[in-house]
Design a protein around this motif. Structure first.
Motif, mmCIF file in Angstrom:
data_model
loop_
_atom_site.group_PDB
_atom_site.id
_atom_site.type_symbol
_atom_site.label_atom_id
_atom_site.label_comp_id
_atom_site.label_asym_id
_atom_site.label_seq_id
_atom_site.Cartn_x
_atom_site.Cartn_y
_atom_site.Cartn_z
ATOM 1 N N ILE A 143 0.798 -1.326 -0.414
ATOM 2 C CA ILE A 143 0.109 0.171 0.061
ATOM 3 C C ILE A 143 0.953 1.083 -0.414
ATOM 4 O O ILE A 143 0.748 2.200 -0.755
ATOM 5 C CB ILE A 143 -0.687 -0.007 1.229
ATOM 6 C CG1 ILE A 143 -2.381 -1.165 1.238
ATOM 7 C CG2 ILE A 143 -1.375 1.470 1.469
ATOM 8 C CD1 ILE A 143 -3.102 -1.334 2.253
ATOM 9 N N ALA A 144 1.827 1.392 0.562
ATOM 10 C CA ALA A 144 2.829 2.328 0.781
ATOM 11 C C ALA A 144 3.404 3.230 -0.374
ATOM 12 O O ALA A 144 3.597 2.168 -1.199
ATOM 13 C CB ALA A 144 4.060 2.175 2.061
ATOM 14 N N GLY A 145 3.094 3.642 -0.960
ATOM 15 C CA GLY A 145 3.547 4.594 -2.088
ATOM 16 C C GLY A 145 2.945 4.411 -2.771
ATOM 17 O O GLY A 145 2.925 5.471 -4.120
ATOM 18 N N ARG A 146 1.684 3.974 -3.191
ATOM 19 C CA ARG A 146 -0.290 3.812 -3.886
ATOM 20 C C ARG A 146 -0.143 5.134 -3.521
ATOM 21 O O ARG A 146 0.243 6.601 -2.980
ATOM 22 C CB ARG A 146 -0.299 2.283 -4.029
ATOM 23 C CG ARG A 146 0.672 1.869 -4.543
ATOM 24 C CD ARG A 146 -0.499 -0.189 -3.844
ATOM 25 N NE ARG A 146 -1.108 -0.214 -5.386
ATOM 26 C CZ ARG A 146 -0.543 -0.494 -5.847
ATOM 27 N NH1 ARG A 146 0.204 -0.958 -6.295
ATOM 28 N NH2 ARG A 146 -2.003 -0.989 -7.034
ATOM 29 N N THR A 147 -1.558 5.528 -5.012
ATOM 30 C CA THR A 147 -2.022 6.718 -4.402
ATOM 31 C C THR A 147 -3.339 6.227 -4.311
ATOM 32 O O THR A 147 -3.611 6.097 -5.334
ATOM 33 C CB THR A 147 -1.595 7.541 -6.612
ATOM 34 O OG1 THR A 147 -0.410 8.043 -6.336
ATOM 35 C CG2 THR A 147 -2.397 9.385 -6.002
ATOM 36 N N LEU A 148 -3.576 7.908 -3.485
ATOM 37 C CA LEU A 148 -5.127 7.855 -3.294
ATOM 38 C C LEU A 148 -5.475 9.007 -3.668
ATOM 39 O O LEU A 148 -5.025 9.737 -3.249
ATOM 40 C CB LEU A 148 -5.396 7.654 -1.763
ATOM 41 C CG LEU A 148 -6.830 7.884 -1.168
ATOM 42 C CD1 LEU A 148 -8.313 7.461 -1.782
ATOM 43 C CD2 LEU A 148 -6.809 8.137 0.734
ATOM 44 N N GLY A 149 -6.050 9.307 -4.436
ATOM 45 C CA GLY A 149 -7.247 10.294 -4.987
ATOM 46 C C GLY A 149 -8.669 10.361 -4.602
ATOM 47 O O GLY A 149 -9.403 10.180 -4.633
#
Length: 336
Positions: A143-149
């Motif tokens: 999860i770390a490093g992925r993007t939440l919009g």
């Protein structure tokens, strides 16, 4: 003269004692009904001074026949089921409780995100089936490093941003008024971008908007086609912001990885309990659904009902309520 307050949705959302106390203190008698139909609402409330509602539709047909009504109090946040324009024309003050469940909704959004990212429904089924090799599922990514919009950047989205930062997510947001949100965006480490950029870049897209004419169907076939094939859509806002048939088609074709939904346009989660619902979203294995419970907790439920009743009581005492949905209204009874 004794004032009359009518509380709708008394079966699906039981009345708390504090509601009655707030209204009695304002000199009102409280009548409680379920009132899902216009006829039921008018039979009990045609002569009411205050109408309190949780989830029922309150139509112009009803509002125009409320001969004495001073206020319609929404015991919750959204007012898309109340004809606010009709209320305004009739001089009826509409109130709501916009911030009663910010924490709960943000927690639920993150719970849905984590459930999708960690493939929890799949893993639970694997346990029941003794399919131990599910732990090697290639769909589970760090999860770390992925993007939440975040689609919208009001209080709800900001509460999610605060929590999401702790998971090492990169944060993007789109808002119709970016200049208004420069300070909170900088403080929370959120980059404000246009909607197309957000949809193309985000692994998780979470909706945080009210339902209005300009947001209805905002996420349609074109927007879904813009999303990454490994992206998931999370909606705890309002179902009709997403074109639901287009979303079903997208999910069936695996054009996006999945969706987690707490709100719907084609599933009536406000129907009386026990009424079966049939919808493609309930049959898909890449979808998590919850029954519009993102804002639910013992504390938030009590707060929404008590504060909503307080707003109605304020109007009955001749005061403006703390939260006004239609501030332009010319109140039919003078308010200070």
């Amino acid at each position: 003269m004794t004032l009359l307050a009518v509380r709708l949705n008394a079966e699906t959302y039981p009345v708390e004692p504090v509601e009655g106390q707030e209204l009695r203190d304002a000199g009102a008698t409280l009548v409680c009904i379920e009132g899902q139909s216009d006829d039921a609402q008018l039979a009990a409330g045609r002569d009411c001074d205050a109408l309190l509602v949780v989830s029922a539709y309150v139509t112009a047909n009803v509002i125009e026949q409320l001969r004495r009504c001073r206020t319609i109090a929404r015991l919750g946040a959204g007012t898309d089921r109340i004809d606010v324009d009709a209320a305004t024309r009739c001089g009826i003050v509409v109130s709501n409780v916009p911030d009663f469940c910010l924490g709960e909704q943000a927690d639920h959004t993150l719970a849905l995100l984590l459930s999708l990212a960690r493939r929890l429904p799949t893993m639970q089924k694997a346990m029941h089936d003794a399919a131990w090799t599910a732990r090697q599922d290639l769909g589970v990514r760090r999860i770390a490093g992925r993007t939440l919009g975040l689609v919208g950047f009001g209080a709800s989205a900001q509460a999610v941003a605060k929590r999401a930062a702790g998971f090492g997510l990169q944060l993007l947001a789109w808002t119709r008024s970016p200049a208004k949100y420069l300070e909170p965006a900088a403080r929370l480490g959120v980059e404000l971008v246009d909607l197309d950029t957000l949809l193309r870049a985000s692994h998780f897209v979470s909706i945080h908007l009210p339902l209005a004419a300009e947001t209805r169907g905002l996420i349609g076939a074109s927007q879904l086609a813009t999303m990454r094939p490994d992206a998931v859509l999370i909606n705890t806002a309002r179902g009709a912001i997403v074109d639901e048939p287009a979303l079903v088609d997208c999910l069936q074709r695996r054009a996006i990885a999945g969706a987690a939904l707490d709100v719907f346009s084609g599933i009536d989660v406000f129907a009386m309990p026990g009424v079966p619902q049939h919808h493609a979203l309930l049959e898909l294995d890449n979808v998590i659904t919850t029954p519009h419970c993102a804002g639910s907790s013992v504390e938030s439920s009590l707060e929404s009902k008590q504060r909503g009743a307080q707003h109605a009581a304020q109007v009955l005492r001749g005061q403006w309520p703390s939260h006004i949905v239609n501030p332009q209204v010319q109140a039919r009874f003078p308010l200070s």
